[in-house]
Design a protein around this motif. Structure first.
Motif, PDB file in Angstrom:
ATOM      1  N   THR A   1      -1.753   1.044  -5.597  1.00 22.67           N
ATOM      2  CA  THR A   1      -0.509   1.839  -4.452  1.00 22.67           C
ATOM      3  C   THR A   1      -0.708   3.162  -3.034  1.00 22.67           C
ATOM      4  O   THR A   1      -0.171   3.170  -2.606  1.00 22.67           O
TER       5      THR A   1
ATOM      6  N   LEU B   1       0.992   1.624  -0.722  1.00 21.41           N
ATOM      7  CA  LEU B   1       2.912   1.635  -0.846  1.00 21.41           C
ATOM      8  C   LEU B   1       2.798   3.434  -0.217  1.00 21.41           C
ATOM      9  O   LEU B   1       3.681   3.167   0.653  1.00 21.41           O
TER      10      LEU B   1
ATOM     11  N   LEU C   1      10.435  -2.565  -6.491  1.00 24.52           N
ATOM     12  CA  LEU C   1       8.687  -1.689  -6.292  1.00 24.52           C
ATOM     13  C   LEU C   1       7.975  -2.355  -7.238  1.00 24.52           C
ATOM     14  O   LEU C   1       7.012  -1.689  -7.167  1.00 24.52           O
TER      15      LEU C   1
ATOM     16  N   PRO D   1       5.642  -6.005  -6.717  1.00 19.34           N
ATOM     17  CA  PRO D   1       4.449  -5.733  -5.603  1.00 19.34           C
ATOM     18  C   PRO D   1       3.677  -4.456  -6.397  1.00 19.34           C
ATOM     19  O   PRO D   1       2.503  -5.266  -6.974  1.00 19.34           O
ATOM     20  N   PHE D   2       4.112  -4.076  -7.148  1.00 18.86           N
ATOM     21  CA  PHE D   2       3.518  -3.424  -7.863  1.00 18.86           C
ATOM     22  C   PHE D   2       2.962  -4.531  -9.040  1.00 18.86           C
ATOM     23  O   PHE D   2       1.376  -3.970  -9.398  1.00 18.86           O
TER      24      PHE D   2
ATOM     25  N   THR E   1       0.505  -7.158  -6.506  1.00 14.15           N
ATOM     26  CA  THR E   1      -0.327  -6.855  -5.210  1.00 14.15           C
ATOM     27  C   THR E   1      -1.867  -6.518  -5.423  1.00 14.15           C
ATOM     28  O   THR E   1      -2.720  -7.229  -5.363  1.00 14.15           O
TER      29      THR E   1
ATOM     30  N   SER F   1      -2.739  -4.943   1.032  1.00 19.29           N
ATOM     31  CA  SER F   1      -2.035  -4.284  -0.367  1.00 19.29           C
ATOM     32  C   SER F   1       0.038  -3.794   0.998  1.00 19.29           C
ATOM     33  O   SER F   1       0.480  -3.974   0.087  1.00 19.29           O
ATOM     34  N   THR F   2      -1.104  -2.633   1.876  1.00 20.73           N
ATOM     35  CA  THR F   2       0.275  -2.658   2.567  1.00 20.73           C
ATOM     36  C   THR F   2       1.358  -3.604   2.979  1.00 20.73           C
ATOM     37  O   THR F   2       2.496  -2.900   3.439  1.00 20.73           O
TER      38      THR F   2
ATOM     39  N   TYR G   1       3.520  -4.427   0.374  1.00 17.45           N
ATOM     40  CA  TYR G   1       4.174  -3.223  -0.035  1.00 17.45           C
ATOM     41  C   TYR G   1       5.389  -3.107   0.458  1.00 17.45           C
ATOM     42  O   TYR G   1       6.249  -2.832   0.559  1.00 17.45           O
TER      43      TYR G   1
END
Length: 199
Positions: free
Chosen positions: A68, A71, A115, A118-119, A122, A177-178, A181
């Motif tokens: 996260t 995120l 969300l 992607p949680f 990812t 990851s960014t 998200y």
């Protein structure tokens, strides 16, 4: 290990601490592989266990479960909502030490139909990217014990035997990851705006 992380993240998605639920399986399989890598490194031999406990933590737990930190960064860059920015501000420092309950339950990620996607996905994507980067020789094999609360980039640097490419690899994974998200965050904020308009 992909199936294991899928199960762990699905536990998280329904509000159950996935890492605690999966630790018996994860640690019994991957810790011996990590310890074997430590022994080889200490003897000056080539470490060959690409997938081990340190590697999967290095790749798939950046900023905590669900990776996260990506995120939180996406919120700082793209969010237009003050409530989400406030949660991100509270979550940044703990996230740098792999603790993310503030964002997991503050956004919330649990039972979030947007969300949550992607949680769950990812960490799996980052595990695959990290594995590929290691197989092709871009990233050294993770081979040294590092506390799981060590901040990302430093974690990658230390667990690969103080090799800068371990840190670079984690930096790449943070960017990935960014990127993952961001579109979901934008969609979620549109959903939040619609919910507020209907209230």
């Amino acid at each position: 290990f992909i199936i294991l992380y899928l199960v762990i993240m699905l536990f998280w998605l329904v509000g159950i601490h996935g890492n605690n639920m999966g630790s018996a399986v994860k640690e019994s399989i991957f810790t011996p592989l990590a310890l074997e890598s430590v022994e080889k490194f200490n003897r000056g031999e080539k470490t060959t266990n690409i997938i081990n406990m340190y590697a999967i933590q290095m790749w798939g737990e950046i900023g905590g479960s669900g990776c996260t930190l990506g995120l939180v960064i996406a919120i700082f860059i793209f969010s237009k909502r003050e409530d989400n920015k406030a949660i991100a501000s509270l979550s940044l420092i703990p996230g740098l030490f792999e603790i993310n309950e503030t964002v997991t339950f503050g956004i919330p990620m649990v039972l979030n139909p947007i969300l949550g996607i992607p949680f769950v996905l990812t960490p799996i994507v980052l595990e695959i990217v990290g594995y590929v980067l290691t197989v092709i020789g871009f990233c050294p094999v993770a081979c040294l014990t590092v506390p799981w609360t060590t901040p990302p980039i430093l974690f990658g640097f230390l667990t690969t035997g103080a090799n800068i490419m371990g840190g670079v690899t984690q930096a790449i994974l943070i960017v990935v990851s960014t990127v993952i998200y961001t579109p979901f965050l934008i969609a979620y904020e549109k959903y939040q705006a619609n919910q507020a308009a209907e209230a």
